[in-house]
Design a protein around this motif. Structure first.
Motif, PDB file in Angstrom:
ATOM      1  N   PHE A 115       0.739  -1.317  -0.055  1.00 45.91           N
ATOM      2  CA  PHE A 115       0.021   0.007  -0.036  1.00 45.91           C
ATOM      3  C   PHE A 115       0.799   1.260  -0.067  1.00 45.91           C
ATOM      4  N   HIS A 116       0.284   2.324  -0.614  1.00 47.81           N
ATOM      5  CA  HIS A 116       1.276   3.446  -0.385  1.00 47.81           C
ATOM      6  C   HIS A 116       0.199   4.755  -0.374  1.00 47.81           C
ATOM      7  N   ALA A 117       0.568   5.697   0.641  1.00 56.99           N
ATOM      8  CA  ALA A 117      -0.505   6.537   1.159  1.00 56.99           C
ATOM      9  C   ALA A 117      -0.280   7.932   0.259  1.00 56.99           C
ATOM     10  N   GLN A 240       2.788  11.838  -1.661  1.00 60.48           N
ATOM     11  CA  GLN A 240       2.807  10.349  -1.517  1.00 60.48           C
ATOM     12  C   GLN A 240       3.948  10.085  -0.491  1.00 60.48           C
ATOM     13  N   TYR A 243       2.871   4.466   4.286  1.00 59.93           N
ATOM     14  CA  TYR A 243       1.673   4.696   5.475  1.00 59.93           C
ATOM     15  C   TYR A 243       2.585   4.611   6.576  1.00 59.93           C
ATOM     16  N   LEU A 258      -4.683  12.338   5.281  1.00 61.41           N
ATOM     17  CA  LEU A 258      -4.621  11.189   4.634  1.00 61.41           C
ATOM     18  C   LEU A 258      -5.756  11.316   3.397  1.00 61.41           C
ATOM     19  N   TYR A 260      -5.887   8.832   0.652  1.00 58.72           N
ATOM     20  CA  TYR A 260      -6.252   7.423   0.443  1.00 58.72           C
ATOM     21  C   TYR A 260      -4.810   6.584   0.367  1.00 58.72           C
ATOM     22  N   THR A 261      -5.036   5.296   0.373  1.00 59.60           N
ATOM     23  CA  THR A 261      -3.984   4.591   0.245  1.00 59.60           C
ATOM     24  C   THR A 261      -4.426   3.515  -0.975  1.00 59.60           C
ATOM     25  N   ARG A 262      -3.119   3.601  -1.758  1.00 60.69           N
ATOM     26  CA  ARG A 262      -3.527   3.104  -2.821  1.00 60.69           C
ATOM     27  C   ARG A 262      -2.734   1.659  -3.137  1.00 60.69           C
TER      28      ARG A 262
END
Length: 268
Positions: A115-117, A240, A243, A258, A260-262
């Motif tokens: 995941f990446h925020a 970005q 997280y 925040l 989203y997290t993709r």
């Protein structure tokens, strides 16, 4: 400070901001004489595919913006990278992470690896921290200084310093791009980069030398870039980070939130 109410439209605005700065960055590198990094940028439906023959790292060989509407070009995307001998990754934001898309990726031997925020905020004039840290814009003849800090701060070998310098020199005076250097008692300690376009500011990169960490360098770089976004009448700042990482926490302390997290999908 008021924040944008989350919506599908705003999520896609944040994603598009990241795509826009990557497109401009890769275009600039591709425009170097002879395209030495072997840059290609392709559109497949609503997805944007980035490829570099000489930079095999994931951030330069990635697909952004893919959605369920692009299933009909998925195999074409995969073949684009396969024919060039390159691995690829798909970056999928929550509003586009439909189960049908996930299922087809799984059937093609992809799996979610990370995941990446993405964080956002409204820029405003910040009072710069007092103390030994000063932030100024990078001078035109300091690109090697930038490259050295970039390499040392991110753990890259200094043998690659010339590549980092060449690939960022093309951005230094390019419209929308700003480079900053942080100094601790006059000694260069960190760098930060931003890209401004159409009222949106992307905080695209920052790093600090290991010996100067936990001294407020990143905070100062964030404050300066947020202030510059405000002075340039940007409506949002977007960035970005991993997280809950140090960068993530620094952004939250600077007032960002925040978005989203993709998900990152790679081939098994």
């Amino acid at each position: 400070m008021s924040f944008q109410i989350q919506s599908y439209e705003f999520a896609e605005t944040m994603e598009q901001t990241e795509i826009d700065y990557m497109v401009d960055r890769m275009h600039a590198i591709r425009e170097r004489p002879g395209n030495p990094m072997g840059i290609e940028i392709m559109k497949f439906g609503g997805a944007t595919a980035f490829f570099s023959k000489e930079m095999p790292w994931p951030q330069f060989n990635t697909v952004k913006g893919i959605s369920l509407d692009d299933l009909h070009v998925l195999d074409e995307i995969i073949e684009f990278y396969r024919s060039r001998g390159s691995r690829l990754q798909f970056e999928i934001i929550p509003t586009k992470a439909k189960k049908e898309l996930m299922k087809v990726l799984f059937e093609r031997a992809f799996y979610q690896s990370d995941f990446h925020a993405t964080l956002y905020g409204h820029p405003f004039e910040m009072s710069m921290s007092d103390g030994p840290i000063t932030i100024r814009e990078l001078e035109a003849d300091e690109i090697n200084l930038y490259a050295e800090i970039h390499c040392l701060g991110t753990g890259l070998s200094l043998s690659g310093m010339s590549y980092v310098a060449d690939n960022n020199r093309v951005l230094l005076n390019r419209e929308g791009w700003r480079f900053f250097v942080a100094l601790v008692e006059g000694t260069p300690a960190g760098v930060g980069v931003m890209y401004m376009n159409d009222g949106l500011a992307s905080l695209t990169f920052a790093t600090t030398l290991h010996e100067y960490r936990n001294k407020g360098v990143q905070k100062a770089l964030l404050e300066r870039r947020i202030t510059e976004a405000s002075r340039n009448n940007c409506k949002f700042i977007i960035s970005q980070a991993a997280y809950a990482s140090t960068s993530f926490r620094n952004m939250e302390r600077s007032g960002m939130r925040l978005g989203y997290t993709r998900a990152t999908w790679i081939k098994g």
